[in-house]
Design a protein around this motif. Structure first.
Motif, mmCIF file in Angstrom:
data_model
loop_
_atom_site.group_PDB
_atom_site.id
_atom_site.type_symbol
_atom_site.label_atom_id
_atom_site.label_comp_id
_atom_site.label_asym_id
_atom_site.label_seq_id
_atom_site.Cartn_x
_atom_site.Cartn_y
_atom_site.Cartn_z
ATOM 1 N N ARG A 177 0.832 -1.206 0.000
ATOM 2 C CA ARG A 177 0.000 0.000 0.000
ATOM 3 C C ARG A 177 0.863 1.252 0.000
ATOM 4 O O ARG A 177 0.498 2.278 -0.588
ATOM 5 N N ALA A 178 2.009 1.194 0.671
ATOM 6 C CA ALA A 178 2.867 2.366 0.795
ATOM 7 C C ALA A 178 3.572 2.717 -0.509
ATOM 8 O O ALA A 178 3.849 3.894 -0.771
ATOM 9 N N VAL A 179 3.855 1.713 -1.343
ATOM 10 C CA VAL A 179 4.662 1.966 -2.540
ATOM 11 C C VAL A 179 3.863 1.913 -3.833
ATOM 12 O O VAL A 179 4.410 2.192 -4.900
ATOM 13 N N SER A 180 2.595 1.526 -3.776
ATOM 14 C CA SER A 180 1.783 1.429 -4.985
ATOM 15 C C SER A 180 0.362 1.887 -4.686
ATOM 16 O O SER A 180 0.032 2.267 -3.567
ATOM 17 N N ALA A 182 -2.168 -0.159 -4.917
ATOM 18 C CA ALA A 182 -2.951 -1.314 -4.460
ATOM 19 C C ALA A 182 -3.467 -1.055 -3.049
ATOM 20 O O ALA A 182 -2.792 -0.439 -2.227
ATOM 21 N N LYS A 183 -4.661 -1.561 -2.768
ATOM 22 C CA LYS A 183 -5.287 -1.349 -1.461
ATOM 23 C C LYS A 183 -5.709 -2.673 -0.834
ATOM 24 O O LYS A 183 -6.904 -2.938 -0.637
ATOM 25 N N PRO A 184 -4.759 -3.526 -0.498
ATOM 26 C CA PRO A 184 -5.137 -4.771 0.180
ATOM 27 C C PRO A 184 -5.617 -4.488 1.599
ATOM 28 O O PRO A 184 -5.290 -3.452 2.192
ATOM 29 N N LYS A 185 -6.371 -5.414 2.139
ATOM 30 C CA LYS A 185 -6.873 -5.272 3.496
ATOM 31 C C LYS A 185 -5.713 -5.352 4.493
ATOM 32 O O LYS A 185 -4.830 -6.190 4.373
ATOM 33 N N VAL A 186 -5.733 -4.464 5.482
ATOM 34 C CA VAL A 186 -4.695 -4.439 6.501
ATOM 35 C C VAL A 186 -5.362 -4.512 7.862
ATOM 36 O O VAL A 186 -6.317 -3.781 8.141
ATOM 37 N N ALA A 187 -4.896 -5.409 8.721
ATOM 38 C CA ALA A 187 -5.433 -5.538 10.082
ATOM 39 C C ALA A 187 -4.359 -6.129 10.974
ATOM 40 O O ALA A 187 -3.359 -6.680 10.506
ATOM 41 N N SER A 188 -4.564 -6.038 12.278
ATOM 42 C CA SER A 188 -3.557 -6.473 13.244
ATOM 43 C C SER A 188 -3.774 -7.912 13.677
ATOM 44 O O SER A 188 -3.683 -8.235 14.854
ATOM 45 N N TYR A 189 -4.099 -8.786 12.730
ATOM 46 C CA TYR A 189 -4.207 -10.200 13.056
ATOM 47 C C TYR A 189 -3.672 -11.002 11.872
ATOM 48 O O TYR A 189 -3.625 -10.519 10.751
ATOM 49 N N PRO A 190 -3.234 -12.239 12.130
ATOM 50 C CA PRO A 190 -2.611 -13.029 11.061
ATOM 51 C C PRO A 190 -3.571 -13.343 9.924
ATOM 52 O O PRO A 190 -4.783 -13.343 10.096
ATOM 53 N N PHE A 191 -3.000 -13.604 8.758
ATOM 54 C CA PHE A 191 -3.737 -14.040 7.569
ATOM 55 C C PHE A 191 -4.782 -13.021 7.129
ATOM 56 O O PHE A 191 -5.876 -13.359 6.727
#
Length: 375
Positions: A177-180, A182-191
């Motif tokens: 997300r920082a370099v492109s 793209a907007k993938p989902k980000v959260a503070s848990y695995p997977f």
């Protein structure tokens, strides 16, 4: 949106039309002779790469495809109409295998690239074709030829120059997300990342490369643990690997050991993939004072005896990310492209995976993200 990167389908080309048995019958022409036309050819089946597709999910609901049959011939020497060709759209980056012979039939890497996958049957001859000086009224004709049928296995591999590698929560989605854009989902848990993401990284007005983020790997992935090898294959087209490591993990695990563990998984999956250039990216530098973060990252590199490029960044704040992308752009021209795919790849013989061969089953394999939140 659901993501599916491996499916099996059956395709069939059209059968050729039968030839016609007909005789010219007109007033004052008692010996008009045979005039039966030939049948039309059956339609061919093509796979066509489309850049606006990024998943094979459409094939989950339709598994059988058939082109139109050719039409039969008719009197007055009329040839039957040819069957319409069938074009099946697939994402760019699709590998096509013959399910029965396990032969690689094609690799669709470019938009609008076409691959002939099944040839239509030839049209049969009408009785006109059999007329000779001694057989002036033939009644024989030829049936149309059968179209080819194939059982195919389609496998999608993302077309990325650079691939992100790391444990869950290493910050790969935040980095892309920082370099492109793209907007993938980000959260503070695995997977958090359930399917691969692609982002175009622009380093200049006409300078860019493609960065791929795959779901986080865990020890044992090469044997199927976690999301297993289902997504490791997406790294096989990449030329450079960025190994992200959390320098300040919450669970107090050893970052150097995590790097070593994932390197072993790469080697177990593919020694060729493990031998590609790999850079170390120390992430989450913002969680520590800068001198302490730099000191900790240096200690990690020293423990690993790391000899390749290494960068300390904070994907959350963007610090250091531009320097990484600029270095990648300068290095890419010197890195050879990934080798061409071959037929010698995983066919997933384990129970419940892709060796399932019942075409009438509702579900295929074990890739079902239907209940996951749409990204």
């Amino acid at each position: 949106m659901q993501f599916l990167d491996e499916v099996r389908i059956t395709v069939g080309a059209g059968n050729g039309g039968h030839g016609s048995v007909s005789f010219r019958r007109e007033k004052f022409i008692p010996f008009g002779g045979p005039d039966g036309g030939d049948g039309g050819r059956g339609g061919d089946v093509y796979l066509v790469a489309q850049e606006n597709l990024n998943t094979l999910i459409d094939f989950r609901y339709q598994r059988r495809y058939r082109a139109e049959n050719g039409h039969g011939g008719a009197g007055r020497q009329m040839t039957g109409r040819a069957g319409k060709d069938l074009e099946i759209a697939v994402p760019v980056g699709t590998l096509v295998y013959d399910e029965d012979t396990r032969e690689l039939l094609g690799d669709l890497r470019e938009n609008q690239q076409r691959l002939l996958i099944a040839k239509g049957g030839r049209g049969g001859h009408g009785n006109l074709w059999y007329k000779t000086s001694v057989n002036r009224a033939p009644r024989q004709f030829e049936k149309g030829g059968l179209g080819e049928e194939r059982n195919l296995r389609l496998e999608l591999r993302l077309l990325a120059d650079v691939g992100l590698l790391g444990l869950p929560n290493a910050g790969k989605s935040t980095f892309i997300r920082a370099v492109s854009a793209a907007k993938p989902k980000v959260a503070s848990y695995p997977f958090t990342t359930l399917h691969p993401q692609l982002g175009v990284v622009r380093v200049g007005e006409h300078e860019s490369f493609v960065l791929g983020d795959i779901p986080g790997l865990i020890p044992g992935a090469a044997e199927g643990a976690g999301l297993g090898t289902r997504f490791l294959r997406h790294l096989r087209r990449t030329r450079l690997l960025l190994h992200l490591v959390d320098i300040a993990p919450l669970e107090e695990s050893d970052p150097a050991q995590s790097v070593t563990a994932l390197a072993a998984e790469l080697e177990a999956y593919s020694s060729e993939l493990a031998g590609r250039p790999r850079w170390l990216i120390g992430n989450k530098a913002d969680l520590l004072p800068l001198p302490e973060a730099a000191q900790r990252f240096q200690a990690i590199c020293k423990e690993l005896a790391w000899e390749g490029p290494a960068f300390l960044v904070s994907a959350a704040t963007g610090a250091g990310c531009k320097e990484v992308t600029q270095a990648i752009w300068r290095a890419l021209p010197e890195i050879p492209p990934a080798p061409e795919p071959s037929g010698d790849i995983d066919w997933y013989d384990e129970e419940g995976a892709a060796e399932e061969s019942d075409w009438d089953e509702e579900d295929w394999g074990d890739t079902d993200w239907e209940d996951e939140e749409e990204e």
